[in-house]
Design an enzyme around this catalytic site. Structure first.
Site, PDB file in Angstrom:
ATOM      1  N   ASP A  52      -8.441 -45.935 -40.619  1.00 36.70           N
ATOM      2  CA  ASP A  52      -7.258 -46.354 -39.868  1.00 36.70           C
ATOM      3  C   ASP A  52      -7.069 -47.841 -40.152  1.00 36.70           C
ATOM      4  O   ASP A  52      -7.976 -48.505 -40.678  1.00 36.70           O
ATOM      5  CB  ASP A  52      -7.493 -46.101 -38.381  1.00 36.70           C
ATOM      6  CG  ASP A  52      -6.322 -46.530 -37.528  1.00 36.70           C
ATOM      7  OD1 ASP A  52      -5.174 -46.387 -37.958  1.00 36.70           O
ATOM      8  OD2 ASP A  52      -6.574 -47.052 -36.415  1.00 36.70           O
ATOM      9  N   ASP A  54      -4.955 -50.409 -37.792  1.00 33.35           N
ATOM     10  CA  ASP A  54      -4.924 -51.240 -36.585  1.00 33.35           C
ATOM     11  C   ASP A  54      -6.200 -51.079 -35.774  1.00 33.35           C
ATOM     12  O   ASP A  54      -6.600 -49.964 -35.429  1.00 33.35           O
ATOM     13  CB  ASP A  54      -3.709 -50.879 -35.724  1.00 33.35           C
ATOM     14  CG  ASP A  54      -2.409 -51.151 -36.458  1.00 33.35           C
ATOM     15  OD1 ASP A  54      -2.091 -52.328 -36.678  1.00 33.35           O
ATOM     16  OD2 ASP A  54      -1.725 -50.169 -36.837  1.00 33.35           O
TER      17      ASP A  54
END
Length: 559
Positions: A52, A54
């Site tokens: 991922d 963020d």
């Protein structure tokens, strides 16, 4: 190697490895930089590692980033009609804690254990007493699947929790608003004349505000304007990705952020004058990844997904039509699904390790949908480990108190029908648990436990995160082919056996009548006594505990 070894030889080998490991730990990695294991993961079997972006690759600086989100959310609330004095509220990072439940009906923030039992309850910033809690929840229990419960699972939720508590406090304390005390909507909101404001309406406004902030608002623009202020740039990240790919592992990104934001953040992260190591040539960030997927729309990505389209990297717009071919290295894709990714790459579920911070959108869904191996990024672990190490003595004291409580029931005269007097002991247990909670930076205590009980969040981590650590770059600490081995887990009947057996029982022993059996009561039953000698002074009613027949045993640890 171990085949044919005696138990004694095997034990000597194990002791040697443990001694070596202990020496490496003392001389090497700090506890909060380690990778912790719930289920064993053999890295030499992992073919793809996905990230991922963020709060995973892009580590936001706290509390600066949360302050920005809070400030922008307040501005948005004021613009849709909320009081202008909200602008005076200053964000306090010591209050919010992820993993909390929010009861949309009564406006309460709940911290629960793994079974749904309520550990603490806040209305606004006011902590409710046990009697007050029972007014709302007679059994001090809630079900997380209840439609009226919303779970704050992510780090993005921290400013949202703080704003929600502030707004509820504001309306509860305004003279012109009265809390609804009777009728079918009792305790569900406030009323001023003919105007009713329910806690559910407040939650809906704040929830939609933060959604707007990250999708249509200026949050991303403000972040990009000052990346140095809001984003951590770790020089170990390029080296980690370089080593992973050198070991034969393929890497990919699957982020919910769009391409323009991803491009600028990732460019900043890899903006070093050198490459993965000092002296090596600088490389563009895309060269560290085999595949790049933006706007993945997780958790939908792990279900039916969305159309997979190629991104025009010059304009940031999407190319016409649905992409149906094999994924190409160096290209950027938009949307898609985890099943399509596995199909196009030919990888099987357990050959993928996915790294993310969102316990639901990244970890649970990846595990359930594709059986991917999972790595949860838990920045709070830095404080959790530090405080845990500092409060080990309190936890031992708590275990001793709870053991004595059990013994007062089991060792008493059950035939008399009289219950033991335990009020002062229960107060001591509660006091000890509260001391542990107060040691954590958050006003709501630990993210992972309350006293001797694990939180709902901790239980979810244990169930679905194969690995967890404070930062994804902590993988650097280990060889790229490392075996992350999970500790053995015993059920209660296994951890407190009724008799001592040889390490490897022989058939003759198993078939014997076992006429002589040595009874044991588990580790806690071997002469436990209260370690804290100040207990009697703090809790005057505990003098009688000295009369308990706790026999000292030479096998009892001196700690």
């Amino acid at each position: 190697m171990a085949h044919g070894m005696t138990d004694e030889q095997l034990q000597l080998l194990v002791d040697g490895f443990k001694k070596k490991r202990l020496g490496l730990q003392k001389a090497g990695t700090q506890s909060w930089r380690r990778v912790y294991v719930n289920r064993s993961v053999s890295m030499d079997r992992i073919k793809y590692i996905g990230f991922d972006m963020d709060y995973t690759l892009v580590e936001y600086k706290s509390p600066e980033y949360e302050k920005l989100a809070f400030q922008l959310a307040v501005e948005r609330l004021i613009s849709i009609g909320y009081p202008a004095e909200f602008a005076e509220i200053q964000y306090d990072p010591t209050f919010p804690l992820r993993g909390l439940f929010f009861d949309k009906l009564y406006g309460n923030l709940l911290k629960t254990d793994q079974f749904g039992n309520i550990l603490s309850c806040f209305h606004g910033f006011r902590s409710l007493s046990s009697l007050e809690i029972r007014q709302f929840y007679p059994n001090k229990y809630v079900q997380p699947v209840d439609e009226r419960i919303y779970i704050f699972n992510t780090l993005f939720h921290l400013p949202e929790i703080f704003l929600l508590a502030n707004v509820i406090k504001y309306f509860d304390n305004q003279p012109c608003y009265k809390r609804i005390e009777e009728g079918p909507e009792q305790y569900q909101g406030v009323i001023c004349g003919d105007v009713l404001i329910s806690y559910k309406m407040i939650w809906q406004d704040i929830r939609s505000t933060f959604d707007w902030l990250h999708t249509k608002g200026t949050m991303k623009c403000k972040t990009l304007e000052d990346l140095e202020r809001y984003v951590v740039r770790d020089p170990r990240l390029p080296l980690l990705l370089h080593k992973l790919r050198q070991s034969g592992v393929k890497t990919f990104i699957a982020t919910n952020s769009g391409y323009p934001y991803t491009q600028k953040c990732m460019t900043y992260l890899f903006d070093f004058p050198h490459g993965p190591e000092p002296g090596s040539p600088h490389r563009e960030w895309k060269s560290y990844f085999d595949y790049i997927i933006v706007d993945a729309k997780k958790p939908q990505f792990f279900a039916e997904g969305s159309m997979l389209r190629e991104v025009d990297e010059e304009t940031g717009s999407l190319k016409l039509g649905v992409f149906t071919g094999a994924l190409q290295r160096g290209k950027v894709y938009n949307g898609g699904s985890s099943s399509a990714f596995c199909k196009y790459t030919g990888v099987r579920g357990k050959e993928v390790l996915y790294v993310g911070d969102h316990i639901f959108g990244d970890v649970i869904k990846a595990k359930k949908a594709e059986a991917w191996r999972t790595f949860l990024v838990l920045p709070e672990l830095t404080d959790e480990v530090s405080v845990w190490e500092d409060t080990r003595g309190l936890f031992t004291r708590l275990q001793n108190l709870e053991y004595i409580l059990t013994e007062m029931y089991t060792s008493g005269n059950g035939s008399s029908g009289q219950l033991p007097e335990i009020a002062s002991l229960r107060r001591a247990i509660k006091h000890c648990a509260q001391e542990m909670e107060n040691a954590y930076p958050s006003q709501l205590g630990s993210l992972l436990r309350c006293g001797s009980r694990q939180t709902h969040f901790a239980n979810t981590v244990s169930r679905f995160a194969d690995l967890y650590s404070s930062c994804c770059v902590n993988l650097m600490t280990y060889p790229m082919n490392y075996l992350f081995s999970a500790p053995h887990q015993l059920m209660p009947h296994e951890s407190q056996p009724s008799e001592i057996l040889p390490l490897s029982p022989h058939p003759d022993y198993l078939s014997s009548k076992r006429s002589s059996k040595t009874k044991v009561h588990g580790a806690l039953a071997r002469g436990m006594s209260i370690i804290d000698h100040d207990l009697d002074e703090e809790d005057g009613g505990l003098d009688r505990l000295k009369l308990l027949p706790i026999k000292e045993d030479s096998t009892t640890s001196g700690e």
